[in-house]
Motif scaffolding. Structure first.
Motif, short mmCIF file in Angstrom:
data_model
loop_
_atom_site.label_atom_id
_atom_site.label_comp_id
_atom_site.label_asym_id
_atom_site.label_seq_id
_atom_site.Cartn_x
_atom_site.Cartn_y
_atom_site.Cartn_z
N PRO A 169 -1.21 -8.69 118.96
CA PRO A 169 -1.56 -10.12 119.04
C PRO A 169 -2.68 -10.43 120.02
CG PRO A 169 0.52 -9.68 120.17
CD PRO A 169 0.15 -8.43 119.44
N PHE A 170 -2.96 -9.48 120.92
CA PHE A 170 -4.05 -9.64 121.88
C PHE A 170 -4.89 -8.37 121.87
CE2 PHE A 170 -0.36 -12.02 123.46
CZ PHE A 170 -0.88 -13.31 123.49
N PRO A 171 -6.15 -8.46 122.29
CA PRO A 171 -7.03 -7.27 122.23
C PRO A 171 -6.53 -6.13 123.11
CG PRO A 171 -8.30 -9.29 122.57
CD PRO A 171 -6.87 -9.66 122.76
N VAL A 172 -6.63 -4.93 122.57
CA VAL A 172 -6.42 -3.70 123.35
C VAL A 172 -7.68 -2.88 123.16
CG1 VAL A 172 -5.01 -1.64 123.71
CG2 VAL A 172 -3.92 -3.79 123.00
N PRO A 173 -8.66 -3.02 124.06
CA PRO A 173 -9.95 -2.36 123.86
C PRO A 173 -9.86 -0.85 124.04
CG PRO A 173 -9.88 -3.47 125.99
CD PRO A 173 -8.63 -3.86 125.26
N ALA A 174 -10.87 -0.16 123.51
CA ALA A 174 -10.94 1.30 123.65
C ALA A 174 -11.14 1.67 125.12
CB ALA A 174 -12.10 1.83 122.81
N ILE A 175 -10.64 2.85 125.47
CA ILE A 175 -10.84 3.39 126.81
C ILE A 175 -12.23 4.03 126.85
CG2 ILE A 175 -9.97 4.95 128.57
CD1 ILE A 175 -8.10 2.63 127.87
N PRO A 176 -13.10 3.64 127.77
CA PRO A 176 -14.46 4.18 127.79
C PRO A 176 -14.50 5.68 128.04
CG PRO A 176 -14.30 2.21 129.15
CD PRO A 176 -12.90 2.60 128.80
N ARG A 177 -15.41 6.33 127.36
CA ARG A 177 -15.60 7.76 127.53
C ARG A 177 -15.95 8.07 128.99
NH1 ARG A 177 -19.35 11.58 123.63
NH2 ARG A 177 -19.22 13.51 124.84
N GLY A 178 -15.32 9.09 129.51
CA GLY A 178 -15.61 9.53 130.87
C GLY A 178 -14.89 8.75 131.95
N SER A 179 -14.07 7.76 131.58
CA SER A 179 -13.40 6.96 132.60
C SER A 179 -12.09 7.56 133.07
CB SER A 179 -13.16 5.54 132.07
OG SER A 179 -12.30 5.56 130.94
N ILE A 180 -11.59 8.59 132.38
CA ILE A 180 -10.32 9.22 132.75
C ILE A 180 -10.51 10.74 132.73
CG2 ILE A 180 -7.86 9.44 132.22
CD1 ILE A 180 -8.06 6.94 130.55
N GLU A 181 -10.03 11.40 133.75
CA GLU A 181 -10.06 12.86 133.75
C GLU A 181 -9.12 13.39 132.67
OE1 GLU A 181 -12.05 14.76 135.49
OE2 GLU A 181 -12.96 12.99 136.40
N PRO A 182 -9.51 14.45 131.96
CA PRO A 182 -8.68 14.95 130.86
C PRO A 182 -7.24 15.28 131.25
CG PRO A 182 -10.87 15.91 130.72
CD PRO A 182 -10.81 15.14 132.02
N GLU A 183 -7.00 15.69 132.50
CA GLU A 183 -5.63 16.03 132.87
C GLU A 183 -4.72 14.79 132.92
OE1 GLU A 183 -8.05 16.06 136.78
OE2 GLU A 183 -8.31 16.73 134.70
N LEU A 184 -5.32 13.60 132.92
CA LEU A 184 -4.53 12.38 132.92
C LEU A 184 -4.34 11.80 131.53
CD1 LEU A 184 -6.10 10.66 136.07
CD2 LEU A 184 -3.87 11.77 135.92
N TRP A 185 -4.94 12.43 130.52
CA TRP A 185 -4.73 11.98 129.15
C TRP A 185 -3.27 12.21 128.73
CZ3 TRP A 185 -9.39 14.78 126.37
CH2 TRP A 185 -10.59 14.20 126.79
N ARG A 186 -2.79 11.36 127.85
CA ARG A 186 -1.49 11.62 127.23
C ARG A 186 -1.52 12.97 126.52
NH1 ARG A 186 -0.67 8.35 121.98
NH2 ARG A 186 -1.43 6.69 123.34
N GLN A 187 -0.49 13.78 126.76
CA GLN A 187 -0.48 15.10 126.12
C GLN A 187 0.93 15.67 126.10
OE1 GLN A 187 -2.47 18.10 128.94
NE2 GLN A 187 -3.11 16.11 129.76
N GLU A 188 1.15 16.55 125.14
CA GLU A 188 2.42 17.26 125.06
C GLU A 188 2.37 18.46 125.97
OE1 GLU A 188 4.27 19.87 121.63
OE2 GLU A 188 4.66 17.74 121.20
N VAL A 189 3.42 18.63 126.78
CA VAL A 189 3.47 19.72 127.75
C VAL A 189 4.85 20.38 127.67
CG1 VAL A 189 1.83 18.60 129.33
CG2 VAL A 189 4.30 18.19 129.61
#
Length: 232
Positions: free
Chosen positions: A51-71
């Motif tokens: 119902p409200f905007p959820v904008p894209a996460i800008p490239r390079g704004s998050i270190e890859p180790e902080l991305w959502r991931q299966e571990v």
């Protein structure tokens, strides 16, 4: 006195020299290309259907180790649905099975360091209202319009609860501890000035969709200085 052999040798040397002068200079090696930040996973694109905007996460704004991931699941004895929050590491794990967990990077506010233990996931809300507690209004009177008595802040952009919120209770009592959205990509993995556990809106929506009512939420003890006031 020049003879024919000397003239021929001199002429050949001059020709070689002329050829040498006509060779183009060897170009300098180009500077090494600096690699740019890796592209973001597709699940961090702008989300549709909200119902409200959820904008894209800008490239390079998050270190890859902080991305959502299966571990690999660090807590294999915990049942599926258990949530474990490590405030100091700024990581949240959702137990998928004895073998795997989904790991999310989070940002941690002062209240995220002030409570630890095992709570119950009492309920979840989509685009929740923000009901500012009296303890925070005492510090910031300008938030009085968003108090519980005044009905809180409407959901949507600008509401610090973001797209989803998970509410934690202990022995039937609200801990005032929340896991919620609206984290800034730049603050992910860091301690911030206020709040509980913040997630990217894309991540908190993903967690909300798989969370299990009544599941345990285990908040590990923090070694950092603690605060006694809950914010939201």
């Amino acid at each position: 006195m020049l003879n024919r052999r000397t003239l021929l040798a001199a002429g050949g040397a001059a020709a070689v020299a002329a050829c040498a002068r006509q060779l183009p200079p060897v170009p300098a090696a180009p500077p090494p290309v600096q690699p740019g930040p890796p592209p973001m996973p597709a699940f961090y694109d702008a989300l549709q259907g909200e119902p409200f905007p959820v904008p894209a996460i800008p490239r390079g704004s998050i270190e890859p180790e902080l991305w959502r991931q299966e571990v690999a699941n660090p807590w294999p004895d915990r049942p599926r649905g258990t949530i474990i929050v490590d405030p100091d590491a700024a990581m949240l794990h959702f137990v998928e099975s004895a073998e795997t967990a989904t790991r999310y990077g989070v940002s941690v506010g002062a209240e995220g360091f002030s409570w630890s233990g095992t709570a119950r996931l009492q309920f979840q809300r989509k685009w929740p209202r923000w009901n500012v507690p009296d303890s925070m209004i005492a510090r910031k009177p300008e938030l009085e319009p968003y108090s519980v008595a005044n009905g809180g802040m409407d959901p949507g952009p600008g509401n610090p609860m973001g797209a989803r919120a998970l509410y934690l209770f202990q022995d039937g009592v609200d801990t005032l501890y929340r896991i919620h959205g609206d984290a800034s990509p730049r603050e992910l993995g860091k301690a911030v000035s206020s709040g509980c556990i913040r997630m990217l809106n894309q991540d908190v929506i993903h967690l909300y969709d798989r969370s299990i009512h009544g599941a345990d939420v285990i908040v590990l003890s923090s070694m950092r200085p603690q605060s006694t006031d809950a914010v939201y």
